[in-house]
Design a protein around this motif. Structure first.
Motif, short mmCIF file in Angstrom:
data_model
loop_
_atom_site.label_atom_id
_atom_site.label_comp_id
_atom_site.label_asym_id
_atom_site.label_seq_id
_atom_site.Cartn_x
_atom_site.Cartn_y
_atom_site.Cartn_z
N TYR B 256 -0.80 -0.52 3.44
CA TYR B 256 -1.42 -1.65 2.74
C TYR B 256 -2.59 -2.20 3.56
CZ TYR B 256 -1.42 -6.19 0.20
OH TYR B 256 -1.76 -7.30 -0.53
N ARG B 257 -2.31 -2.47 4.84
CA ARG B 257 -3.36 -3.03 5.69
C ARG B 257 -4.48 -2.03 5.96
NH1 ARG B 257 -5.04 -8.01 5.99
NH2 ARG B 257 -3.23 -9.07 5.19
N SER B 258 -4.09 -0.78 6.06
CA SER B 258 -5.11 0.23 6.36
C SER B 258 -6.15 0.28 5.25
CB SER B 258 -4.46 1.61 6.52
OG SER B 258 -3.64 1.61 7.66
N PHE B 259 -5.69 0.27 4.01
CA PHE B 259 -6.65 0.29 2.91
C PHE B 259 -7.47 -0.99 2.87
CE2 PHE B 259 -4.56 3.98 1.00
CZ PHE B 259 -5.66 4.66 0.53
N GLN B 285 5.59 7.96 2.39
CA GLN B 285 4.17 7.94 2.78
C GLN B 285 3.28 7.95 1.54
OE1 GLN B 285 2.73 7.69 5.83
NE2 GLN B 285 4.66 7.58 6.92
N ARG B 286 3.65 8.76 0.56
CA ARG B 286 2.87 8.86 -0.68
C ARG B 286 2.90 7.51 -1.43
NH1 ARG B 286 -0.50 11.84 -4.38
NH2 ARG B 286 -0.01 11.04 -6.42
N GLN B 287 4.09 6.95 -1.59
CA GLN B 287 4.21 5.69 -2.32
C GLN B 287 3.42 4.57 -1.62
OE1 GLN B 287 8.34 4.66 -3.07
NE2 GLN B 287 8.79 6.82 -3.51
N ALA B 288 3.55 4.54 -0.30
CA ALA B 288 2.86 3.49 0.46
C ALA B 288 1.34 3.65 0.34
CB ALA B 288 3.28 3.56 1.92
N CYS B 289 0.91 4.90 0.35
CA CYS B 289 -0.52 5.17 0.21
C CYS B 289 -1.01 4.73 -1.17
CB CYS B 289 -0.80 6.65 0.44
SG CYS B 289 -2.51 7.12 0.12
N VAL B 290 -0.23 5.04 -2.19
CA VAL B 290 -0.62 4.67 -3.56
C VAL B 290 -0.73 3.16 -3.69
CG1 VAL B 290 0.16 4.65 -5.97
CG2 VAL B 290 0.28 6.77 -4.65
N THR B 291 0.21 2.43 -3.12
CA THR B 291 0.15 0.97 -3.18
C THR B 291 -1.14 0.47 -2.50
OG1 THR B 291 2.55 0.82 -3.10
CG2 THR B 291 1.33 -1.19 -2.62
N ILE B 318 4.85 2.99 -10.33
CA ILE B 318 5.56 1.82 -9.77
C ILE B 318 4.94 1.42 -8.43
CG2 ILE B 318 7.78 1.01 -8.85
CD1 ILE B 318 9.10 2.78 -11.07
N ALA B 319 4.64 2.41 -7.61
CA ALA B 319 4.01 2.11 -6.31
C ALA B 319 2.65 1.45 -6.52
CB ALA B 319 3.85 3.39 -5.50
#
Lengths: 164, 404
Positions: B256-259, B285-291, B318-319
């Protein structure tokens, strides 16, 4: 010996005549009366005062004609000094108003682009976009979100600051 | 007579200046200009609290100027909190958006320096924190104050720290307080993520993830040399590498913070774009990246949902919904928040719609301090949607993780 019950005007000081410094006043005292008399009655000083008065009036007149009321100009630029001694709601309102004026003045001169929330119409719904000027709607929120959401190639680079 | 002439000449000069641009400062003589430019190059301008002096400045110069002037405003205020709240209000009203976009980061520094200068103590911290749910200027100010009392927080220990944030007036303020601890811990550990995460974990599982938002936030401060941070020893700027190495509990926060902090100029406009940004990643990792990628989507959260609908896999959708920026509606009429959550039920169907209702119920609950349960959820069209919304609001006291 007691002091006299009433006193004449005290010497106003200064140097008059050619008496040695520190001695002359004893003989020819410079009184307020004499100074005033000279100031008001001397023809040359009356002329000077008149010219100065006319000049001041003329300056004020020029400023007014040019629409530069000095107090209005200061108010338009904002002045947070007015808020420093206030507390609570009064202070909040004051800072909001004065900082707002400063931002408007600063932004007006800089001509910065803006993130705006465009009112939906038939062709677009809730489009948030960058526009140059002339929209009175409020900016669409917050630090992180305007920055990350409203950046593209047409966006000025300052919106891409990476660390909020 | 000579005096008369002098006065007349002076008057004439005044008239001349006034009628040909006297409002502007006269141009200095050449040598004076040189001296001035040398002074400007070597000395920082004195701040007077006048943002007009920042007109026309952009990027680092603009932010630096705003930082100086805002610090002068807050430092000179008899009621600094009122000043911050007034500044916040003005930032929202300002059409240029420049202050609003930069206020959070600027206020971090303004508040930290103010707290250090005035000797703010942990005992007085809560009285000094802003009492608003604003995530911009006010939250930045709060985080800066918490950062300044980091050594005291460490001495007091986690129990005191938890109690401190528990005294916040609203859920958002509690989140903000916890986030502030993350910043504080990073300063105590010289920007070392692993050690700071351990300190967050000591606050308890309910607070650790939200505390870690402050950690990753401060990490990017440090990467960019902002707010008097020290450069991290092991500098990693690739989110895949950074977040791939984080403990499971903190992976979503890391992405989240990275994006948010590194997506320079990128705006995600479609599901396939998100898919591409997160290609090759799997599972958490995929879900977190999508968020995270969703967060850098359109500023209007309704449009974000439309982007999420463009993703093919349900877990991705959902992510993606978890990145919806409900905070963007905070200063708009409450009906817009209701319209947003209603859009869950027109944009998605079945389980996806319910998941959307639940997540937005949670986050809208946070920004309304729970009021959305009665002001928003009942407006939803179906019983299932209303139930999910209420469940979401009820869950707002738990960790928020992908929220800031």
């Amino acid at each position: 010996m007691s002091a006299p019950a009433t006193r004449r005007l005290r010497p106003a000081g200064g140097r008059s005549g050619t008496q040695p410094f520190g001695e002359g006043w004893r003989n020819t005292p410079t009184t307020l009366e004499s100074v005033l008399t000279q100031s008001l009655l001397s023809p040359s000083r009356r002329w000077a005062a008149l010219v100065a008065l006319l000049a001041s009036g003329a300056v004020l007149g020029v400023l007014l004609v040019r629409g530069e009321d000095p107090s209005a100009a200061v108010a338009a630029r904002g002045n947070v000094g007015l808020c420093t001694n206030l507390k609570g709601d009064a202070a909040r309102d004051c800072y909001a108003r004065e900082v707002g004026r400063e931002l408007v003045a600063a932004g007006g001169r800089a001509g910065t682009p803006q993130a705006i929330f465009a009112a939906p119409d038939e062709s677009t719904t809730n489009v948030v976009t960058f526009a140059s000027q002339d929209d009175t709607s409020a900016a669409l929120l917050c630090e992180l979100h305007i920055r990350v959401g409203a950046t593209d190639e047409s966006t000025p680079s300052w919106t891409s600051w990476v660390a909020q | 007579m000579r005096r008369l002439l002098v006065v007349a000449l002076a008057a004439l000069m005044l008239l001349t200046v006034a009628s040909c641009g006297g409002s502007e400062a006269p141009k200095p003589a050449p040598d004076e200009t040189l001296t001035k430019s040398i002074e400007e190059a070597t000395a920082e301008p004195a701040a007077t609290g006048d943002l007009n002096s920042c007109a026309g400045l952009v990027q680092d110069e603009g932010r630096s100027c705003y930082s100086r002037e805002l610090a002068a405003i807050v430092n000179g205020a008899g009621d600094p909190l009122a000043a911050v709240e007034g500044i916040t209000k003005a930032a929202y009203a300002d059409q240029s958006g420049f202050l609003l976009a930069n206020c959070h980061g600027i206020m971090h520094t303004v508040a930290r320096e103010y707290a250090l200068r005035t000797g703010l103590t942990l005992a007085k911290l809560m009285d000094s924190l802003p009492r608003t749910n604003d995530p911009g200027c006010s939250a930045g100010y709060a985080h800066g104050l918490v950062t300044a009392v980091a050594p005291e927080i460490e001495k007091a220990g986690p129990k005191v720290a938890v109690r401190l944030c528990a005294n916040s007036e609203t859920r958002y303020q509690r989140y903000s307080c916890t986030h502030g601890f993350g910043h504080a811990f990073m300063r105590l550990t010289n920007e070392e993520i692993a050690s700071s995460l351990k300190m967050c974990e000591q606050l308890g599982s309910g607070l650790a993830a939200d505390c870690s938002q402050g950690i990753y936030h401060d990490y990017w401060f440090a990467v960019n040399g902002l707010d008097s941070t020290a450069k991290p020893k092991d500098l990693v700027t690739d989110p895949r590498q950074l977040c791939g190495a984080q403990p499971e509990l903190f992976v979503r926060v890391c992405w989240y913070r990275s994006f948010v902090e590194t997506a320079k100029g990128t705006r995600v406009e479609s599901g396939p774009q998100i898919d591409e940004l997160c290609s090759g990643l799997e599972g958490l990792q995929r879900q977190a990246c999508v968020t995270g990628a969703s967060v850098i989507g359109p500023p209007d959260p309704v449009n974000q949902l439309a982007v999420c609908a463009g993703m093919e896999v349900d877990t991705d959708v959902i992510a993606c919904i978890r990145g919806t920026k409900v905070q963007n509606l905070m200063n708009f009429p409450p009906e817009m928040s209701v319209d947003l959550i209603k859009a869950c039920n027109t944009t998605f169907r079945g389980a996806l719609a319910i998941a959307c209702d639940r997540w937005l119920g949670k986050t809208l609950g946070v920004v309304s301090d729970g009021k959305f349960r009665t002001t928003g959820c009942p407006e939803l069209p179906t019983a299932a949607a209303r139930k999910a919304c209420v469940a979401g609001v009820k869950s707002m006291d738990g960790p928020l993780v992908t929220f800031s």
